[in-house]
Design a protein around this motif. Structure first.
Motif, mmCIF file in Angstrom:
data_model
loop_
_atom_site.group_PDB
_atom_site.id
_atom_site.type_symbol
_atom_site.label_atom_id
_atom_site.label_comp_id
_atom_site.label_asym_id
_atom_site.label_seq_id
_atom_site.Cartn_x
_atom_site.Cartn_y
_atom_site.Cartn_z
ATOM 1 N N HIS A 147 -25.360 -14.065 -55.938
ATOM 2 C CA HIS A 147 -26.463 -13.635 -55.979
ATOM 3 C C HIS A 147 -27.482 -13.918 -54.992
ATOM 4 O O HIS A 147 -28.457 -13.186 -54.797
ATOM 5 C CB HIS A 147 -27.189 -13.538 -57.450
ATOM 6 C CG HIS A 147 -27.734 -15.222 -57.901
ATOM 7 N ND1 HIS A 147 -27.976 -15.548 -59.153
ATOM 8 C CD2 HIS A 147 -27.188 -16.468 -57.264
ATOM 9 C CE1 HIS A 147 -28.158 -16.716 -59.257
ATOM 10 N NE2 HIS A 147 -27.621 -17.309 -58.264
ATOM 11 N N ASP A 183 -27.826 -17.197 -64.662
ATOM 12 C CA ASP A 183 -27.686 -18.429 -63.662
ATOM 13 C C ASP A 183 -29.240 -18.944 -63.621
ATOM 14 O O ASP A 183 -30.101 -18.434 -63.926
ATOM 15 C CB ASP A 183 -27.356 -18.015 -62.597
ATOM 16 C CG ASP A 183 -26.926 -18.964 -61.542
ATOM 17 O OD1 ASP A 183 -25.757 -19.036 -61.154
ATOM 18 O OD2 ASP A 183 -27.817 -19.738 -61.109
ATOM 19 N N ILE A 184 -29.022 -20.583 -63.638
ATOM 20 C CA ILE A 184 -30.170 -21.241 -63.628
ATOM 21 C C ILE A 184 -31.247 -21.141 -62.641
ATOM 22 O O ILE A 184 -32.286 -21.576 -62.397
ATOM 23 C CB ILE A 184 -30.028 -22.736 -64.070
ATOM 24 C CG1 ILE A 184 -31.278 -23.564 -64.344
ATOM 25 C CG2 ILE A 184 -29.520 -23.478 -62.870
ATOM 26 C CD1 ILE A 184 -31.176 -24.797 -64.837
ATOM 27 N N HIS A 185 -30.468 -20.363 -61.406
ATOM 28 C CA HIS A 185 -31.291 -20.034 -60.097
ATOM 29 C C HIS A 185 -31.783 -18.547 -60.404
ATOM 30 O O HIS A 185 -30.958 -17.733 -60.861
ATOM 31 C CB HIS A 185 -30.406 -20.394 -58.837
ATOM 32 C CG HIS A 185 -29.945 -22.094 -58.916
ATOM 33 N ND1 HIS A 185 -28.772 -22.213 -59.259
ATOM 34 C CD2 HIS A 185 -30.443 -22.889 -58.514
ATOM 35 C CE1 HIS A 185 -28.681 -23.645 -59.015
ATOM 36 N NE2 HIS A 185 -29.768 -23.905 -58.664
ATOM 37 N N ASP A 277 -24.320 -22.583 -64.820
ATOM 38 C CA ASP A 277 -25.171 -23.769 -64.358
ATOM 39 C C ASP A 277 -26.456 -23.750 -65.326
ATOM 40 O O ASP A 277 -27.033 -24.772 -65.360
ATOM 41 C CB ASP A 277 -25.652 -23.734 -62.970
ATOM 42 C CG ASP A 277 -26.118 -22.633 -62.385
ATOM 43 O OD1 ASP A 277 -26.382 -21.519 -63.132
ATOM 44 O OD2 ASP A 277 -26.397 -22.386 -61.095
ATOM 45 N N GLY A 314 -23.046 -19.316 -60.654
ATOM 46 C CA GLY A 314 -22.946 -20.862 -60.336
ATOM 47 C C GLY A 314 -22.646 -21.598 -61.546
ATOM 48 O O GLY A 314 -21.779 -20.770 -62.642
ATOM 49 N N TYR A 316 -21.576 -26.092 -62.313
ATOM 50 C CA TYR A 316 -20.975 -27.156 -61.604
ATOM 51 C C TYR A 316 -20.297 -28.192 -62.263
ATOM 52 O O TYR A 316 -20.023 -29.320 -61.603
ATOM 53 C CB TYR A 316 -22.246 -27.595 -60.558
ATOM 54 C CG TYR A 316 -22.624 -26.161 -59.906
ATOM 55 C CD1 TYR A 316 -21.895 -25.903 -58.768
ATOM 56 C CD2 TYR A 316 -23.609 -25.704 -60.142
ATOM 57 C CE1 TYR A 316 -22.308 -24.656 -58.162
ATOM 58 C CE2 TYR A 316 -24.003 -24.480 -59.503
ATOM 59 C CZ TYR A 316 -23.290 -23.964 -58.569
ATOM 60 O OH TYR A 316 -23.773 -22.651 -57.798
HETATM 61 ZN ZN ZN Z 1 -27.253 -21.298 -59.864
#
Ligand code: ZN
Ligand code: ZL4
Ligand code: CA
Length: 397
Positions: A147, A183-185, A277, A314, A316
């Motif tokens: 993204h 996603d956390i971002h 993530d 994401g 990880y």
């Molecule tokens: Zn992310």
């Protein structure tokens, strides 16, 4: 094992999975957090539980240069296709060649980079075409979801924005597409690409802490260029969150906001980025979500019964990424209840040793990693919902 778990094709709709095993062979570098082999782990869980029997599996092809140029700039693609992996200067200093933001440590030039990117985009484009022709009602492309990529710039481990390409494809056959991003971002690349159209609404849920957390955009009031002449005004929604959010609080926010957005925007199709993530125990993330909480968002979206693409993104801590995407695949094909009853990973599953507790749905103690305190107050959550409710008054389809 499909028989063993009683897994069969869901009634009345078709799910497809788009995947290319070549993707996993690529490496960003030994200590880089992005590990394409997490896709091997996910695929091995999906297979071990017998899920392929319940869906159409497609070998994702590589997207063509022409297809990529529907969003990306020609000079950027040219450089991506020809730039050689960079050697560190002998004096040990960092490379200074930062053309298109490539060769910065987040976005290294690695062997086979162009192949990796075009396969990720190929899977997402295939998924969008199956959704357009209604050959699938839900299409999964766990190798997509990148993204952050911009028109002429790599960013945050992302080089080609497969999501933007897939949404452009959906717009050929659907009037309005809702983009959801867990996603956390912040999903900045997708948001920016559709800033000036009212045919795509983007909603990203993310950790927001501009000084310390990437990419630093996505505040509550960052809703795109506002002007009378921009039809896309008010169609970028951001849900900025703090460390430690729990399943209950996140689920409540997600459902409330998505329900309101669907009511005002009336989408005809949904594209959802399922970055893992945001799970507890992630190497980069700081939330407290469990697989069931993360997957609860997917289940809620599925129940809207709109044509749906599920992307990866994401994630990880590879074993948790694999658990989430395997369980979300089971939601797509509607066998998640059976799996939740018996989440034990079958003995024959390759990589089984990777899953310490040998269960698809780990107990809280295992996945949480470091216990994090929840920095999200009820008051702030109410403010966010209030702001978005106001914003949605401008969006009436
Ligand atoms: Zn992310
Ligand atoms: C690494 O160990 O916050 C990259 C990146 C490479 C290997 C060796 C190089 C060591 C953590 C991250 C130096 C690394 C310095 N290596 C990286 C502002 C930053 C500048 C770059 O999930 N340094 C940049 C990007 C984020 C920044 C997150 C999320 C993608 C997605 C969708 C992208 N960038 C600070 C960091 C390592 C590395 C270790 C790293 N990079 C962690 N967070 C970032 O949304 C797929
Ligand atoms: Ca997000």
């Amino acid at each position: 094992s499909a028989y063993q778990y009683g897994i069969h094709r869901p009634k009345g709709y078709t799910v497809s999975n788009h995947y290319n095993p070549e993707m996993e062979k690529h490496h960003f570098g030994p200590t880089h957090p992005m590990k394409p082999w997490r896709l091997t782990l996910a695929k091995s869980l999906i297979t071990a539980f017998g899920m392929p029997a319940a869906m159409d599996s497609y070998h994702a092809r590589a997207a063509t240069h022409d297809e990529l140029s529907n969003f990306h700039a020609a000079d950027y693609l040219e450089y991506l296709a020809t730039a050689a992996p960079q050697q560190k200067p002998p004096d040990g200093s960092e490379s200074t060649d930062n053309k298109f933001n490539l060769a910065n440590p987040d976005c290294p030039l690695f062997d086979g980079l162009y192949n990796y990117c075009s396969m990720s985009a190929g899977g997402s484009l295939d998924a969008a075409r199956k959704i357009c022709t209604q050959a699938s009602q839900i299409a999964c492309c766990w190798g997509g979801g990148l993204h952050h990529a911009k028109k002429a710039e790599a960013s945050g481990f992302c080089y080609i924005n497969d999501i933007v390409l897939a949404i452009l494809e959906l717009l050929r056959c659907y009037k309005r597409v809702l983009y959801l991003d867990i996603d956390i971002h912040h999903g900045d690349g997708v948001e920016e690409a559709f800033f000036s159209t009212d045919r795509v609404m983007t909603i990203s849920f993310h950790k927001y802490h501009p000084e310390t957390f990437f990419p630093g955009t996505g505040g509550l009031s960052d809703n795109g260029p506002k002007s009378e002449s921009n039809p896309g005004s008010h169609h970028a929604i951001n849900v900025p969150l703090n460390d430690g959010i729990t399943d209950d609080q996140y689920g409540e926010m997600f459902k409330t906001i998505v329900r309101k957005a669907v009511d005002s925007f009336q989408p005809e199709a949904i594209a959802m980025q399922c970055g893992a993530d945001s799970l507890g125990g992630d190497r980069l993330g700081k939330f407290n979500l469990q697989v069931t909480g993360h997957a609860g968002c997917v289940e809620f979206v599925k129940k809207l019964r709109l044509p749906l693409i599920l992307f990866g993104g994401g994630g990880y801590t590879p074993r948790n990424v694999a658990r989430a995407w395997a369980f979300e695949t089971s939601i797509a094909i509607d066998c998640h209840r059976k799996i939740a009853e018996n989440p034990r990973i079958p003995d024959h599953a390759p990589w089984r040793a990777e899953f310490r507790q040998e269960s698809l749905l780990p107990s809280l103690e295992e996945i949480l990693g470091e216990p994090k305190s929840n920095k999200n107050t009820k008051k702030r959550m109410d403010e966010i919902i209030m702001h978005i409710t106001e914003q949605l008054r401008f969006v009436n389809k």
